[in-house]
Design a protein around this motif. Structure first.
Motif, PDB file in Angstrom:
ATOM      1  N   LEU A  77     -13.297  -7.927 164.943  1.00  0.00           N
ATOM      2  CA  LEU A  77     -12.596  -9.113 164.477  1.00  0.00           C
ATOM      3  C   LEU A  77     -12.418 -10.111 165.585  1.00  0.00           C
ATOM      4  N   ARG A  78     -13.002 -11.287 165.373  1.00  0.00           N
ATOM      5  CA  ARG A  78     -12.689 -12.386 166.258  1.00  0.00           C
ATOM      6  C   ARG A  78     -11.345 -12.938 165.810  1.00  0.00           C
ATOM      7  N   ALA A  79     -10.807 -13.818 166.629  1.00  0.00           N
ATOM      8  CA  ALA A  79      -9.539 -14.428 166.253  1.00  0.00           C
ATOM      9  C   ALA A  79      -9.674 -15.007 164.849  1.00  0.00           C
ATOM     10  N   ASP A  80      -8.663 -14.781 164.039  1.00  0.00           N
ATOM     11  CA  ASP A  80      -8.578 -15.401 162.732  1.00  0.00           C
ATOM     12  C   ASP A  80      -9.693 -14.983 161.767  1.00  0.00           C
ATOM     13  N   ARG A  81     -10.171 -13.766 161.925  1.00  0.00           N
ATOM     14  CA  ARG A  81     -11.052 -13.170 160.925  1.00  0.00           C
ATOM     15  C   ARG A  81     -10.306 -11.997 160.329  1.00  0.00           C
ATOM     16  N   GLN A  82     -10.525 -11.726 159.090  1.00  0.00           N
ATOM     17  CA  GLN A  82      -9.875 -10.610 158.432  1.00  0.00           C
ATOM     18  C   GLN A  82     -10.952  -9.687 157.868  1.00  0.00           C
ATOM     19  N   PRO A  83     -10.733  -8.376 157.924  1.00  0.00           N
ATOM     20  CA  PRO A  83     -11.733  -7.463 157.347  1.00  0.00           C
ATOM     21  C   PRO A  83     -11.867  -7.629 155.833  1.00  0.00           C
ATOM     22  N   GLU A  84     -10.815  -8.079 155.185  1.00  0.00           N
ATOM     23  CA  GLU A  84     -10.918  -8.403 153.757  1.00  0.00           C
ATOM     24  C   GLU A  84     -10.544  -9.865 153.593  1.00  0.00           C
ATOM     25  N   PHE A  85     -11.321 -10.567 152.813  1.00  0.00           N
ATOM     26  CA  PHE A  85     -11.100 -12.003 152.650  1.00  0.00           C
ATOM     27  C   PHE A  85     -11.478 -12.374 151.224  1.00  0.00           C
ATOM     28  N   THR A  86     -11.057 -13.561 150.820  1.00  0.00           N
ATOM     29  CA  THR A  86     -11.251 -13.946 149.425  1.00  0.00           C
ATOM     30  C   THR A  86     -12.260 -15.077 149.317  1.00  0.00           C
ATOM     31  N   GLN A  87     -13.130 -14.945 148.355  1.00  0.00           N
ATOM     32  CA  GLN A  87     -14.192 -15.907 148.169  1.00  0.00           C
ATOM     33  C   GLN A  87     -14.072 -16.540 146.783  1.00  0.00           C
ATOM     34  N   ILE A  88     -14.311 -17.852 146.717  1.00  0.00           N
ATOM     35  CA  ILE A  88     -14.548 -18.483 145.415  1.00  0.00           C
ATOM     36  C   ILE A  88     -16.047 -18.399 145.222  1.00  0.00           C
ATOM     37  N   ASP A  89     -16.472 -17.523 144.351  1.00  0.00           N
ATOM     38  CA  ASP A  89     -17.882 -17.186 144.251  1.00  0.00           C
ATOM     39  C   ASP A  89     -18.449 -17.792 142.966  1.00  0.00           C
ATOM     40  N   CYS A  90     -19.555 -18.506 143.076  1.00  0.00           N
ATOM     41  CA  CYS A  90     -20.093 -19.216 141.916  1.00  0.00           C
ATOM     42  C   CYS A  90     -21.606 -19.108 141.854  1.00  0.00           C
ATOM     43  N   LYS A 114      -4.041  -8.464 158.265  1.00  0.00           N
ATOM     44  CA  LYS A 114      -4.228  -7.421 159.270  1.00  0.00           C
ATOM     45  C   LYS A 114      -4.341  -8.061 160.645  1.00  0.00           C
ATOM     46  N   ASN A 115      -4.055  -7.262 161.665  1.00  0.00           N
ATOM     47  CA  ASN A 115      -4.163  -7.811 163.013  1.00  0.00           C
ATOM     48  C   ASN A 115      -5.603  -7.705 163.528  1.00  0.00           C
ATOM     49  N   ASN A 116      -5.810  -8.083 164.801  1.00  0.00           N
ATOM     50  CA  ASN A 116      -7.177  -8.143 165.314  1.00  0.00           C
ATOM     51  C   ASN A 116      -7.838  -6.778 165.467  1.00  0.00           C
ATOM     52  N   ALA A 117      -7.043  -5.717 165.385  1.00  0.00           N
ATOM     53  CA  ALA A 117      -7.633  -4.376 165.421  1.00  0.00           C
ATOM     54  C   ALA A 117      -7.839  -3.872 163.995  1.00  0.00           C
ATOM     55  N   GLY A 118      -7.681  -4.761 163.019  1.00  0.00           N
ATOM     56  CA  GLY A 118      -7.878  -4.359 161.626  1.00  0.00           C
ATOM     57  C   GLY A 118      -6.736  -3.513 161.084  1.00  0.00           C
ATOM     58  N   ARG A 119      -5.595  -3.553 161.754  1.00  0.00           N
ATOM     59  CA  ARG A 119      -4.457  -2.737 161.314  1.00  0.00           C
ATOM     60  C   ARG A 119      -3.467  -3.558 160.504  1.00  0.00           C
TER      61      ARG A 119
END
Lengths: 584, 584
Positions: free
Chosen positions: B224-237, B553-558
């Motif tokens: 995880l780089r700063a401000d990345r999350q292992p789960e994220f939400t997409q508007i998928d079309c 989650k934090n940068n360690a994915g916790r």
């Protein structure tokens, strides 16, 4: 832009216009001098015409090469149809084609893309993308979309906030099995996929969110019974500063809104029944009340004779099949065989025919005289021409058996009408439920359910009698939702965990964050979750949830289309710090 | 019913009414003879008053016991406030309390529940349920709800159908790492959590769904780089029978709708720029165009002298900092140090001051005379008082470095205004991107992206030059969405997999179902996905997505609140046919 209009759009008012359409070839009829093609897309079917007089030979030749499910684009003029088809919205017109482009060809599909297809379940699942082209499947998915949109709209209008809760959470041994996800960055540790966002929604209440909802995927790694999916969708809700009544009002409102907007049906106030009443009158905590055939307990009227079966039974209970006296002996025997199947498990069935002449004929005439039978008929309100069916045995088992019989008979008699909707609240569920396997009480709903005020004390003496502020919404014999008022203070929650067999250490390790949260001003709160898959199926007049899921899994938890689950690389396993532990 | 009104609802028009409120104690002021309590809920704050003259001693005593974040219920009469508070909607009234019930007490929270809190990031994450009580966090979550609702409404109104795709799918080594889920029922096999529903949405197009959307969780097991999350939400079309232009129109419409409904801002037609133009003018494929400072390439004007640094460089390129000539030597040195930081990586920076008297002062006066510098100033359109900054080196690197400098300077100058919105389409992305590590080309978008018509042939000779029908929507220097027209025929898809280094067996094992589907009449189709977390953050005038996620989650994915991931039982491992493989 591949099209100027969809295949469901053109009407006689468009006659004379030049249009471009694109879609799939549903079928072609080739009369040699004239070719008709039904062009299909999501929106409908439009007839294309090519004829000797008005179409070039090259174009006719091209049209003759079209096979089923070819994807084509055509340009042409909207003309009036000679023989109109009133079954199609577009049935008044056809397109005289001037240009034809084949965008993609198609192999012959493994089953017909028709409402009534020749494809079996397995092949349709493997080629689900073709199955979805069929109207019934596509309509189900569009119906689901409509229901979801209406749910969101209603709840949002009521002040509920859609908050996304995490999917990568922590495994808790309580309840069903979790699906787990090994963490690469935290070797030896695992996330779990949520069985429901229960603790998170409670934390949102502690956080002052006041009204929360989410349409959310949940996961349970259970051995799949028929029509269960390892992943399913929940309409998940929670409210703060509420009592049970507030919650029932809101979700009765939601259900009424859906019935009205989606089914065009106005339903009055939902009836309510306690769990005890439901078990007593229907042998079932999710009774189908579209029809009668209520249970009548007959212990008092049957235990005075020498019939050992009844005398030894904890419960003797009957239902009346209207008009059932007309059943032949063979039909009745078939019914007896049906209740004796292992899936139902009754040891036998006593019946009483209410003859036209006012006499009774029963399978226990040896033990009961006409007056005895009259008393039973009177108690069960059986009329001339009816058949009384009586089961006996251990209370819980016999109720389940008679309930199965009641549903079966109703189904055979056509009393379970898919377009009739009979919602029902079942309230006052027990807090605990005895588990034969582990020989102890478990939380019937979940460990966060609050006992009714003043009943916590009963835990020590009569645990099975403790009632909870827990409720289910039942629709046509299906539980479509359930919920409860939650515990919101640490002391009660600790006591509950203790009662359910958690050591203080286990409770802290698994739910410490929740009990901590309760110490910082947790408001009274409660909520409810609807099973969206089932709700949609029932509103759609069907009972199979798989038909309302775009890409369902089979009973072995497999997606046969993409062929998942599957093996993964050795490198992936290594990165995840796990290895396989089985002998293939 | 715990309340008759919320804490944000009462106005002077309610004066004289008896009301019941419930909420949290924000603060108390005790003057001995008079006590004020600010009562807070999601909807606002209402002032409660207890005083000697009108309140019983017992009640005053009880009120004196209230601590911060206690949960209380009060009954009382709405009265006019003596000194009104115009900052509160309820500031004209207060409640003269007649009954007070403490619903739950609270420990002293570990940080203040105020807009400006004294709590650091770590403690706020651990007690996220308390953090959510704070206005800024709660408002962000409510803002997200609003955006989600508007997205769904807009797309549904445009005929898009929300279809839920599965979460338990199959792992594919292409792209980022998958999270995997061991299957208990299929020993040795794993599901994967989707990085996106890409193949499923394409199959929905094959299935004739025509227009699909979903707000859907996606998963990537990346460091995880700063401000990345292992789960994220997409508007998928995804849409069928469309060309690039159709897709840009729809999603420009959606974005314009959001800017209007959510931010109250009307935006005209979005500008467009090719990928090559963006790289050339901004050194970046997601340029922030709220401000200028475009790149000017200076190879022609700088390579005729004896300055080896420039002469050896693939690219010499500069930007103009308006008014930058006023920087002190120390400030310029600081800027040079900034570009030389390892995160940026420039070896140095050449600058030219445009002096007030029309002369130039540069760091390379030894090599370039005043006329040379004038030519550069002329080319870059630098004016008197400006500072020209020039970097040189390998093209891709120097562009990235100068882009970083441009953004940094703009931030320092306050040119990146959070309430200004500058959307931009970047189009014509390359199909492939060179990967230094593996020494081969990878799909820049994904392997399903279609090359531009007629460019497939370039693959063999100039792979890096092949452009795709791929596009990104950029907002204020952030990529908020991207998509492409897809391949829809088996032959091209096979060729693409082959080119990307898949053996036919690998391609079949991983994506056989998709290539099979393409044989049964796949329509031309394309689509796009927006990152909801980032979109919401930017519309909210912020850039940190974590602030718009309820339980990040934090940068360690916790998840530090629930303490996940965690170890699981030996039994669970055994059931899943896996064992741990690491030394702790």
């Amino acid at each position: 832009m591949y099209r100027s209009h969809t295949c469901g759009e053109l009407r006689e008012s468009h006659i004379g216009q030049e249009v471009t359409l694109a879609g799939w070839v549903q079928k072609t009829r080739d009369k040699g001098f004239m070719i008709w093609v039904d062009l299909r897309d999501r929106y409908g079917i439009t007839q294309l015409i090519f004829d000797e007089e008005r179409t070039s030979t090259a174009l006719i030749k091209k049209a003759q090469g079209l096979g089923r499910e070819f994807v084509i684009q055509v340009k042409g003029k909207v003309i009036e149809r000679e023989s109109k088809n009133d079954n199609l919205f577009t049935g008044g017109i056809e397109i005289l084609v001037t240009e034809l482009e084949i965008l993609n060809s198609s192999l012959t599909p493994p089953f017909t893309i028709e409402d009534q297809t020749d494809g079996g379940e397995d092949v349709r699942m493997k080629y689900r993308y073709l199955d979805i082209r069929r109207n019934p499947v596509r309509n189900n998915l569009m119906f689901r979309h409509k229901v979801s949109m209406e749910v969101r709209k209603y709840l949002s209008d009521q002040g509920f906030i859609d908050v996304e809760t995490p999917y990568l959470i922590k495994s808790t041994p309580e309840g069903a099995r979790d699906f787990v996800v090994p963490s690469r960055m935290n070797a030896g540790q695992f996330y779990a996929l949520p069985q429901s966002p229960q603790t998170f929604k409670q934390l949102l209440m502690v956080g002052g969110m006041d009204k929360y909802f989410q349409l959310v995927k949940c996961f349970r790694d259970e051995d799949l019974r028929a029509d269960r999916q390892p992943e399913f969708t929940q309409i998940d809700c929670e409210m703060a500063f509420v009592e049970q009544e507030d919650i029932l009002q809101v979700f009765e409102g939601l259900t009424r809104h859906l019935l009205k907007e989606v089914n065009g049906i106005e339903v009055k106030k939902f009836p309510r029944m306690t769990y005890d009443e439901a078990m007593c009158a229907y042998g079932n905590d999710k009774p189908d009340i579209r029809f009668g055939m209520k249970f009548k307990e007959l212990n008092d009227l049957t235990k005075h004779r020498d019939f050992k079966v009844f005398n030894d039974a904890e419960l003797v209970v009957g239902i009346v099949i209207p008009g059932g006296a007309a059943y032949t002996r063979k039909e009745i025997d078939a019914l007896i065989d049906w209740v004796k199947r292992p899936q139902v498990g009754a040891l036998g069935m006593v019946y009483i025919r209410c003859n036209d002449d006012g006499t009774f004929k029963s399978s226990v005439d040896k033990f009961y005289d006409q007056d005895d039978l009259y008393q039973i008929a009177n108690a069960t309100e059986a009329k001339i021409g009816d058949l009384i069916c009586i089961l006996s045995g251990e209370k819980n088992k016999v109720r389940a058996q008679l309930s199965a019989l009641r549903m079966e008979v109703a189904t055979r008699m056509g009393l379970r009408k898919p377009d009739e909707f009979a919602p029902l609240w079942v309230v006052d569920f027990p807090l605990l439920e005895w588990d034969d396997e582990t020989q102890r009480y478990h939380a019937m709903h979940h460990p966060f359910t609050s006992p009714k005020p003043g009943q916590l004390e009963l835990l020590d003496t009569n645990p099975g009698d403790v009632k909870a502020n827990a409720y289910d919404l039942v629709l046509n014999g299906n539980e479509i939702g359930g919920g409860s008022i939650r515990i919101h203070d640490r002391r009660t929650q600790e006591k509950m965990f203790d009662y359910l067999g958690f050591t203080p250490e286990q409770a802290k390790a698994q739910f410490g964050f929740l009990m901590d949260a309760f110490q910082y001003g947790a408001p009274p709160h409660g909520g409810l979750a609807f099973g969206l898959d089932r709700l949609v199926a029932i509103l759609g007049g069907q009972e199979t949830i798989r038909d309302f899921i775009a890409f369902p899994k089979n009973n072995a938890g497999r997606d046969v289309m993409i062929d998942a689950p599957a093996t993964i690389d050795e490198t992936q396993l290594k990165e995840l710090s796990i290895k396989l532990d089985f002998k293939p």
